[in-house]
Design an enzyme around this catalytic site. Structure first.
Site, PDB file in Angstrom:
ATOM      1  N   CYS A  86      28.643  31.707  58.151  1.00 34.30           N
ATOM      2  CA  CYS A  86      27.801  31.253  57.108  1.00 34.30           C
ATOM      3  C   CYS A  86      28.279  31.790  55.814  1.00 34.30           C
ATOM      4  CB  CYS A  86      26.217  31.906  57.300  1.00 34.30           C
ATOM      5  SG  CYS A  86      25.319  30.902  55.934  1.00 34.30           S
ATOM      6  N   CYS A 103      18.471  33.020  57.238  1.00 37.19           N
ATOM      7  CA  CYS A 103      18.333  32.149  56.189  1.00 37.19           C
ATOM      8  C   CYS A 103      17.577  32.635  55.181  1.00 37.19           C
ATOM      9  CB  CYS A 103      17.747  31.150  56.787  1.00 37.19           C
ATOM     10  SG  CYS A 103      19.049  30.146  58.058  1.00 37.19           S
ATOM     11  N   CYS A 113      21.651  30.529  42.786  1.00 38.57           N
ATOM     12  CA  CYS A 113      21.164  29.335  42.915  1.00 38.57           C
ATOM     13  C   CYS A 113      20.341  29.012  41.947  1.00 38.57           C
ATOM     14  CB  CYS A 113      20.661  29.143  44.257  1.00 38.57           C
ATOM     15  SG  CYS A 113      20.418  27.399  44.445  1.00 38.57           S
ATOM     16  N   SER A 132      18.053  19.912  53.886  1.00 38.63           N
ATOM     17  CA  SER A 132      16.766  20.690  54.003  1.00 38.63           C
ATOM     18  C   SER A 132      15.584  19.990  53.654  1.00 38.63           C
ATOM     19  CB  SER A 132      16.949  21.945  52.852  1.00 38.63           C
ATOM     20  OG  SER A 132      18.003  22.989  53.133  1.00 38.63           O
ATOM     21  N   LEU A 133      15.135  19.409  54.726  1.00 39.32           N
ATOM     22  CA  LEU A 133      13.704  18.644  54.306  1.00 39.32           C
ATOM     23  C   LEU A 133      12.632  19.679  54.178  1.00 39.32           C
ATOM     24  CD1 LEU A 133      12.439  15.602  54.490  1.00 39.32           C
ATOM     25  CD2 LEU A 133      12.098  16.161  57.009  1.00 39.32           C
ATOM     26  N   ASN A 134      12.115  20.251  55.058  1.00 42.20           N
ATOM     27  CA  ASN A 134      11.140  21.541  54.703  1.00 42.20           C
ATOM     28  C   ASN A 134       9.870  20.960  54.515  1.00 42.20           C
ATOM     29  OD1 ASN A 134      13.424  23.434  55.290  1.00 42.20           O
ATOM     30  ND2 ASN A 134      13.602  23.697  52.805  1.00 42.20           N
ATOM     31  N   GLU A 186      27.481  36.866  49.593  1.00 41.11           N
ATOM     32  CA  GLU A 186      27.222  37.272  50.908  1.00 41.11           C
ATOM     33  C   GLU A 186      27.641  36.149  51.800  1.00 41.11           C
ATOM     34  OE1 GLU A 186      23.722  39.886  49.697  1.00 41.11           O
ATOM     35  OE2 GLU A 186      23.902  39.382  51.901  1.00 41.11           O
ATOM     36  N   GLY A 238      23.499  29.669  47.452  1.00 43.33           N
ATOM     37  CA  GLY A 238      23.901  28.716  46.363  1.00 43.33           C
ATOM     38  C   GLY A 238      23.788  27.096  47.133  1.00 43.33           C
ATOM     39  N   GLU A 239      23.815  26.224  46.083  1.00 41.98           N
ATOM     40  CA  GLU A 239      23.850  24.749  46.655  1.00 41.98           C
ATOM     41  C   GLU A 239      25.336  24.066  46.598  1.00 41.98           C
ATOM     42  OE1 GLU A 239      21.573  22.397  47.745  1.00 41.98           O
ATOM     43  OE2 GLU A 239      23.338  21.552  47.511  1.00 41.98           O
ATOM     44  N   CYS A 262      12.768  30.786  49.052  1.00 43.62           N
ATOM     45  CA  CYS A 262      13.970  31.274  49.233  1.00 43.62           C
ATOM     46  C   CYS A 262      14.193  32.481  48.406  1.00 43.62           C
ATOM     47  CB  CYS A 262      14.945  30.165  48.903  1.00 43.62           C
ATOM     48  SG  CYS A 262      16.504  30.599  49.000  1.00 43.62           S
ATOM     49  N   ASN A 298      11.553  33.263  57.072  1.00 42.58           N
ATOM     50  CA  ASN A 298      12.040  34.651  56.980  1.00 42.58           C
ATOM     51  C   ASN A 298      11.450  35.281  55.803  1.00 42.58           C
ATOM     52  OD1 ASN A 298      13.955  34.942  59.441  1.00 42.58           O
ATOM     53  ND2 ASN A 298      15.363  33.670  58.143  1.00 42.58           N
ATOM     54  N   SER A 345      24.983  22.237  54.212  1.00 40.65           N
ATOM     55  CA  SER A 345      23.465  22.160  54.089  1.00 40.65           C
ATOM     56  C   SER A 345      23.118  21.783  52.587  1.00 40.65           C
ATOM     57  CB  SER A 345      22.603  23.300  54.533  1.00 40.65           C
ATOM     58  OG  SER A 345      21.232  23.198  54.269  1.00 40.65           O
ATOM     59  N   CYS A 358      13.916  27.012  44.947  1.00 38.45           N
ATOM     60  CA  CYS A 358      13.214  26.544  46.229  1.00 38.45           C
ATOM     61  C   CYS A 358      12.020  27.929  46.237  1.00 38.45           C
ATOM     62  CB  CYS A 358      13.684  26.261  47.517  1.00 38.45           C
ATOM     63  SG  CYS A 358      14.840  25.111  47.340  1.00 38.45           S
TER      64      CYS A 358
HETATM   65  N1  SAH Z   1      21.211  25.375  49.412  1.00 38.81           N
HETATM   66  C1  SAH Z   1      21.333  24.712  50.485  1.00 38.81           C
HETATM   67  C2  SAH Z   1      22.113  25.744  51.380  1.00 38.81           C
HETATM   68  C3  SAH Z   1      21.357  27.141  51.713  1.00 38.81           C
HETATM   69  S1  SAH Z   1      19.956  27.576  52.237  1.00 38.81           S
HETATM   70  C4  SAH Z   1      20.015  24.279  50.994  1.00 38.81           C
HETATM   71  O1  SAH Z   1      19.122  24.648  50.634  1.00 38.81           O
HETATM   72  O2  SAH Z   1      20.117  23.537  51.806  1.00 38.81           O
HETATM   73  C5  SAH Z   1      20.054  27.146  53.810  1.00 38.81           C
HETATM   74  C6  SAH Z   1      19.000  26.878  54.493  1.00 38.81           C
HETATM   75  O3  SAH Z   1      17.861  28.114  54.588  1.00 38.81           O
HETATM   76  C7  SAH Z   1      18.017  25.772  54.096  1.00 38.81           C
HETATM   77  O4  SAH Z   1      17.804  24.655  54.870  1.00 38.81           O
HETATM   78  C8  SAH Z   1      16.787  26.449  53.593  1.00 38.81           C
HETATM   79  O5  SAH Z   1      15.668  25.759  53.393  1.00 38.81           O
HETATM   80  C9  SAH Z   1      16.572  27.762  54.391  1.00 38.81           C
HETATM   81  N2  SAH Z   1      15.949  28.596  53.825  1.00 38.81           N
HETATM   82  C10 SAH Z   1      15.791  29.362  52.621  1.00 38.81           C
HETATM   83  N3  SAH Z   1      15.199  30.476  52.399  1.00 38.81           N
HETATM   84  C11 SAH Z   1      14.480  30.530  53.754  1.00 38.81           C
HETATM   85  C12 SAH Z   1      13.840  31.495  54.226  1.00 38.81           C
HETATM   86  N4  SAH Z   1      13.181  32.424  53.399  1.00 38.81           N
HETATM   87  N5  SAH Z   1      13.525  31.554  55.756  1.00 38.81           N
HETATM   88  C13 SAH Z   1      14.215  30.477  56.300  1.00 38.81           C
HETATM   89  N6  SAH Z   1      14.972  29.683  55.820  1.00 38.81           N
HETATM   90  C14 SAH Z   1      15.104  29.632  54.485  1.00 38.81           C
HETATM   91 FE1  SF4 Z   2      18.953  27.248  46.617  1.00 37.40          FE
HETATM   92 FE2  SF4 Z   2      19.170  26.371  49.029  1.00 37.40          FE
HETATM   93 FE3  SF4 Z   2      17.718  28.632  48.205  1.00 37.40          FE
HETATM   94 FE4  SF4 Z   2      16.858  25.961  47.465  1.00 37.40          FE
HETATM   95  S1  SF4 Z   2      17.105  27.010  49.830  1.00 37.40           S
HETATM   96  S2  SF4 Z   2      16.914  27.931  46.167  1.00 37.40           S
HETATM   97  S3  SF4 Z   2      18.748  25.201  47.208  1.00 37.40           S
HETATM   98  S4  SF4 Z   2      19.894  28.396  48.397  1.00 37.40           S
END
Ligand code: SAH
Ligand code: SF4
Length: 396
Positions: free
Chosen positions: A153, A387, A160, A266-268, A118, A211-212, A167, A344, A241, A164
């Site tokens: 994007c 995202c 992936c 992605s600190l989170n 996508e 993906g990462e 996600c 989201n 990212s 996480c």
């Molecule tokens: N894999 C990489 C890049 C893709 S994810 C990474 O994790 O950084 C891009 C961003 O979307 C990341 O910062 C991730 O934390 C965030 N993300 C993933 N799932 C999400 C969700 N359901 N709602 C909001 N942000 C999300």
């Molecule tokens: Fe992969 Fe990024 Fe989703 Fe984590 S947030 S599962 S690294 S795509």
């Protein structure tokens, strides 16, 4: 969990069939760099500089078939085809338009499996990477030049492996790495569809799709090199990212500034305990290890590292979390900013969206502590393009 989780997704989707594209069988020229294209030509008994003509046609004029490379004589085009070559740029197979102007594309990769990844077009960006004042160059358009502004994007893998917990992409598991051509091809196919004029349109790229990227490092960086050297984009308009893959960040730190995109982490979470719960990868590379690696990246003047921070109701969105994040970011000593993303929702994920007031409060705490903080607008939520929502919800 809470009721806000089951937010109704508007059903007014516009589906268009973008057509067959360039998929087929053969060896793909798209994705090869200048040297490799020159080698293809010399193999056919042609001068190597003809490789540049192919590069120009594929990456600048965005041709999708060998028959359209009019700078090469017809017999030579036929020779290329009978040697088994094709352009092979991944094609937009389907697209979905959101009411907010966001477009989500299913881009079809080559090969037998015909997988899709996508790619998302967000007009005017998402207020995360663009429009927050962090751009390194002067942004004023020249007199009389109107420039469209957007963010694309881009995905780096099918699925992936990082897992996480919040996600949707994680639910797919890792299917496979994308090739350099498949990564750069998403950009070129979307540019072609949107009529982007490279050099005039103000388009940012974010490698934040499926993906990462740092677990597909060499293909990812080859794609960046193509986008910079062949397509003509500035790496300062690209942000990659990562979830915090330390060896990848260390390699990235050694890339020359002419091709190195900006970095987002992605600190989170405010600390290792919470982060390990929502991002199991943190057990392998905890926050301090990630920060040590990030400090090796030599930032350009005015460049800042972005920390992305997904707000999960009750889990990461409390004011005390914000205070902890402020201390953490300050302790790194990095020129940094924080992009806040309200989580989201997605099917089968048991978190809840934060209250809008909690997002604003979180931002205020960071700003009061002197940390630049921005709230990323959710884009295309109605078509699952926001995202972390890039899952193949429509296939089958
Ligand atoms: N894999 C990489 C890049 C893709 S994810 C990474 O994790 O950084 C891009 C961003 O979307 C990341 O910062 C991730 O934390 C965030 N993300 C993933 N799932 C999400 C969700 N359901 N709602 C909001 N942000 C999300
Ligand atoms: Fe992969 Fe990024 Fe989703 Fe984590 S947030 S599962 S690294 S795509």
């Amino acid at each position: 969990m809470k009721a806000r989780n089951s937010e109704k997704i508007p059903e007014k989707l516009v589906r268009l069939d973008a057509g067959a594209g360039t998929a087929g069988s053969g060896r793909a020229l798209f994705g090869l760099d200048a040297d490799a294209l020159a080698a293809v030509m010399t193999e056919l008994g042609q001068p190597g500089w003809r490789g540049r003509q192919m590069a120009e046609a594929m990456y600048r004029q965005r041709v999708a078939a060998i028959s359209e490379i009019t700078t090469l004589a017809k017999p030579l085009r036929a020779q290329l085809e009978s040697a088994g070559w094709m352009v092979g740029r991944p094609a937009i197979a389907q697209l979905f338009e959101s009411v907010d102007g966001t477009e989500r594309y299913l881009v079809e990769t080559l090969g037998e499996a015909r997988e899709t990844v996508e790619t998302v077009w967000m007009p005017e960006g998402d207020d995360g990477e663009a429009g927050d004042g962090s751009e390194c160059e002067s942004e004023a358009p020249a007199e009389g030049v109107s420039r469209s502004r957007a963010t694309v994007c881009v995905s780096s893998q099918v699925g992936c492996a990082v897992n996480c917990q919040f996600c949707l992409t994680a639910k797919l598991g890792l299917q496979r790495n994308l090739t350099a051509g498949e990564i750069a091809g998403q950009v070129v196919s979307v540019f072609e569809r949107k009529g982007v004029e490279v050099g005039r349109s103000r388009v940012n790229l974010v490698f934040m799709g499926m993906g990462e990227p740092f677990l597909n490092y060499s293909n990812f960086m080859s794609a960046v090199r193509l986008l910079v050297e062949q397509v003509g984009l500035s790496p300062q308009r690209m942000t990659v990212s990562t979830s915090g893959i330390v060896p990848g960040i260390e390699q990235f730190a050694m890339e020359p500034p002419e091709i190195r995109p900006k970095l987002a982490i992605s600190l989170n979470a405010p600390n290792d305990k919470v982060r390990s719960e929502i991002m199991p990868i943190n057990r392998k590379w905890p926050i301090e290890a990630v920060m040590d690696a990030v400090r090796k990246v030599r930032l350009r003047p005015r460049e800042r590292v972005t920390f992305e921070y997904v707000l999960l109701d009750g889990v990461t969105d409390r004011p005390e979390h914000a205070a902890e994040v402020a201390r953490l970011v300050r302790r790194t000593g990095l020129a940094a900013k924080v992009n806040l993303i309200a989580w989201n929702p997605g099917p089968g994920i048991a978190y809840a969206m934060p209250e809008p007031a909690a997002v604003e409060r979180f931002r205020a705490v960071l700003v009061a502590a002197g940390i630049p903080a921005f709230v990323r607008r959710p884009r295309g939520r109605d078509i699952y393009a926001a995202c972390g929502q890039l899952k193949r919800t429509v296939e089958g």
